[in-house]
Design an enzyme around this catalytic site. Structure first.
Site, PDB file in Angstrom:
ATOM      1  N   GLU A  25      35.622  37.908  52.709  1.00 48.33           N
ATOM      2  CA  GLU A  25      35.560  37.223  51.408  1.00 48.33           C
ATOM      3  C   GLU A  25      36.494  36.011  51.365  1.00 48.33           C
ATOM      4  O   GLU A  25      37.374  35.855  52.222  1.00 48.33           O
ATOM      5  CB  GLU A  25      35.907  38.197  50.276  1.00 48.33           C
ATOM      6  CG  GLU A  25      37.336  38.691  50.311  1.00 48.33           C
ATOM      7  CD  GLU A  25      37.840  39.148  48.933  1.00 48.33           C
ATOM      8  OE1 GLU A  25      37.794  38.349  47.984  1.00 48.33           O
ATOM      9  OE2 GLU A  25      38.288  40.302  48.843  1.00 48.33           O
ATOM     10  N   LYS A 160      43.899  49.153  43.864  1.00 51.90           N
ATOM     11  CA  LYS A 160      45.307  49.101  43.462  1.00 51.90           C
ATOM     12  C   LYS A 160      45.558  49.957  42.232  1.00 51.90           C
ATOM     13  O   LYS A 160      44.687  50.097  41.372  1.00 51.90           O
ATOM     14  CB  LYS A 160      45.683  47.661  43.162  1.00 51.90           C
ATOM     15  CG  LYS A 160      45.687  46.825  44.415  1.00 51.90           C
ATOM     16  CD  LYS A 160      46.101  45.411  44.121  1.00 51.90           C
ATOM     17  CE  LYS A 160      46.144  44.636  45.431  1.00 51.90           C
ATOM     18  NZ  LYS A 160      45.626  43.304  45.320  1.00 51.90           N
TER      19      LYS A 160
HETATM   20  N1  PSU Z   1      42.628  41.625  45.885  1.00 49.53           N
HETATM   21  C1  PSU Z   1      43.609  40.697  46.072  1.00 49.53           C
HETATM   22  N2  PSU Z   1      43.363  39.422  45.698  1.00 49.53           N
HETATM   23  C2  PSU Z   1      42.154  39.073  45.147  1.00 49.53           C
HETATM   24  C3  PSU Z   1      41.134  40.048  44.950  1.00 49.53           C
HETATM   25  C4  PSU Z   1      41.428  41.304  45.343  1.00 49.53           C
HETATM   26  O1  PSU Z   1      44.705  41.013  46.562  1.00 49.53           O
HETATM   27  O2  PSU Z   1      42.001  37.901  44.818  1.00 49.53           O
HETATM   28  C5  PSU Z   1      39.790  39.649  44.376  1.00 49.53           C
HETATM   29  C6  PSU Z   1      38.623  40.231  45.174  1.00 49.53           C
HETATM   30  O3  PSU Z   1      37.768  39.166  45.535  1.00 49.53           O
HETATM   31  C7  PSU Z   1      37.925  41.156  44.195  1.00 49.53           C
HETATM   32  C8  PSU Z   1      38.233  40.490  42.898  1.00 49.53           C
HETATM   33  O4  PSU Z   1      36.539  41.275  44.433  1.00 49.53           O
HETATM   34  O5  PSU Z   1      39.591  40.088  43.042  1.00 49.53           O
HETATM   35  C9  PSU Z   1      38.007  41.368  41.687  1.00 49.53           C
HETATM   36  O6  PSU Z   1      38.166  40.616  40.524  1.00 49.53           O
HETATM   37  P1  PSU Z   1      37.713  41.224  39.098  1.00 49.53           P
HETATM   38  O7  PSU Z   1      38.644  42.354  38.844  1.00 49.53           O
HETATM   39  O8  PSU Z   1      37.897  40.081  38.126  1.00 49.53           O
HETATM   40  O9  PSU Z   1      36.304  41.653  39.235  1.00 49.53           O
END
Ligand code: PSU
Ligand code: MN
Length: 302
Positions: A25, A160
């Protein structure tokens, strides 16, 4: 194949020849770590996948194109642009593409573009999930829905503790997503190997991961699979220590009224600030996931 998709020549040849390919990603590059360590980490992960005999396909939206496989300079570009790149989830794709803009792909959009390109395995850091307080805010990451509808295996280090882990696992069950603990009974929580919750199944080898995923696909089940691979013990934090930091970060996000797509990057940055430099641990966890993904891909693509 649709006209918006652009597969890099290297990834294209690999897919045509049936060689193993692992998707990666790009939100983790733009929003997950500061420049230049984000770019260094992204390139190291790619290097490890190659050393394991697979081809990396970092995914992003550049100039409105859905790209599977980025050049070094494209990775550098996204890393430098950082938070100025749009964090792109499923709902963002139509407008970004029509306008010819850039987007960093989350787990959701990385799965979507990987599936369009014919890539079956994706190595991530962690996934989004059900946020604490979601019973009133309804903040549930689109990542969970995507896992319920797109047939890609996602190898991550769990979710997390900033999230509501119990409700995240309930949601995954509802959407029919197998949650596999890789070498563990317990579902890991990114910084730590413990969460207090169990994975659905424990699997100990890449071959057994590939077999389960193959069976899912051969039965025509349309959903993804979540492989939760704990952070190596040497780099793990103790649950009690990280829980305190996490509670503090969640409290700060509530005090400051952070909402929507900003909340996950905010919480990640806040925890990083409170834990000191976790970047090396973060890199080690990514490498660990990339290794498992590349090995499972090696079997799956045979
Ligand atoms: N974990 C990290 N940094 C990030 C993300 C996850 O340490 O930037 C990102 C991933 O791309 C994950 C997204 O899919 O955050 C989820 O965001 P949301 O909770 O807004 O769906
Ligand atoms: Mn959200």
């Amino acid at each position: 194949m649709n006209k918006y998709l652009e597969i890099s020549p290297e990834v294209k040849v690999a897919l045509e020849r049936g060689m193993p390919v692992v998707a990666l990603e790009s939100t983790i590059i733009s929003h997950g770590m500061p420049y230049p360590r984000n770019v260094e980490a992204a390139l190291k992960v790619e290097e490890l996948i190659r050393a394991e005999g697979a081809i990396p396909a970092t995914i992003a939206i550049i100039g409105g194109k859905l790209k599977a496989g980025l050049s070094k300079s494209e990775i550098e570009y996204l890393g430098k642009k950082g938070l100025a790149v749009t964090k792109a989830s499923r709902r963002d794709l139509p407008v970004l593409v029509a306008r010819g803009e850039d987007g960093a792909t989350t787990v959701t959009t990385t799965m979507i573009i990987a599936a369009m390109a014919g890539i079956k395995i994706f190595a991530a850091g962690d996934i989004g999930g059900v946020h604490r307080g979601a019973e009133t805010t309804m903040d549930i990451s689109a990542d969970l829905e995507e896992l319920g509808r797109t047939p890609v295996m996602v190898v991550c280090a769990g979710v997390k503790g900033v999230l509501d882990i119990g409700r995240t696992l309930e949601y995954l069950e509802t959407r029919g997503v197998p949650v596999i603990g890789y070498g563990t009974e317990e579902f890991p929580a990114y910084y730590t190997r413990e969460s207090g919750f169990k994975a659905d199944y424990r699997i100990d080898t890449p071959a057994a991961l590939a077999a389960a995923f193959e069976a899912q696909r051969e039965m025509g089940l349309p959903n993804g699979m979540l492989v939760a691979n704990p952070i190596p013990a040497k780099y793990a934090l103790q649950k009690d220590a990280i829980d305190k930091v996490i509670d503090e970060a969640v409290a700060a996000s509530m005090e400051q009224g952070i909402k929507g797509k900003e909340i996950t990057p905010f919480l990640n940055a806040k925890v990083r600030e409170l834990t000191g430099d976790f970047l090396e641990n973060h890199l080690q966890l990514l490498l660990n996931n990339a290794r498992v993904a590349a090995r499972a891909a090696g079997i799956l693509y045979q």
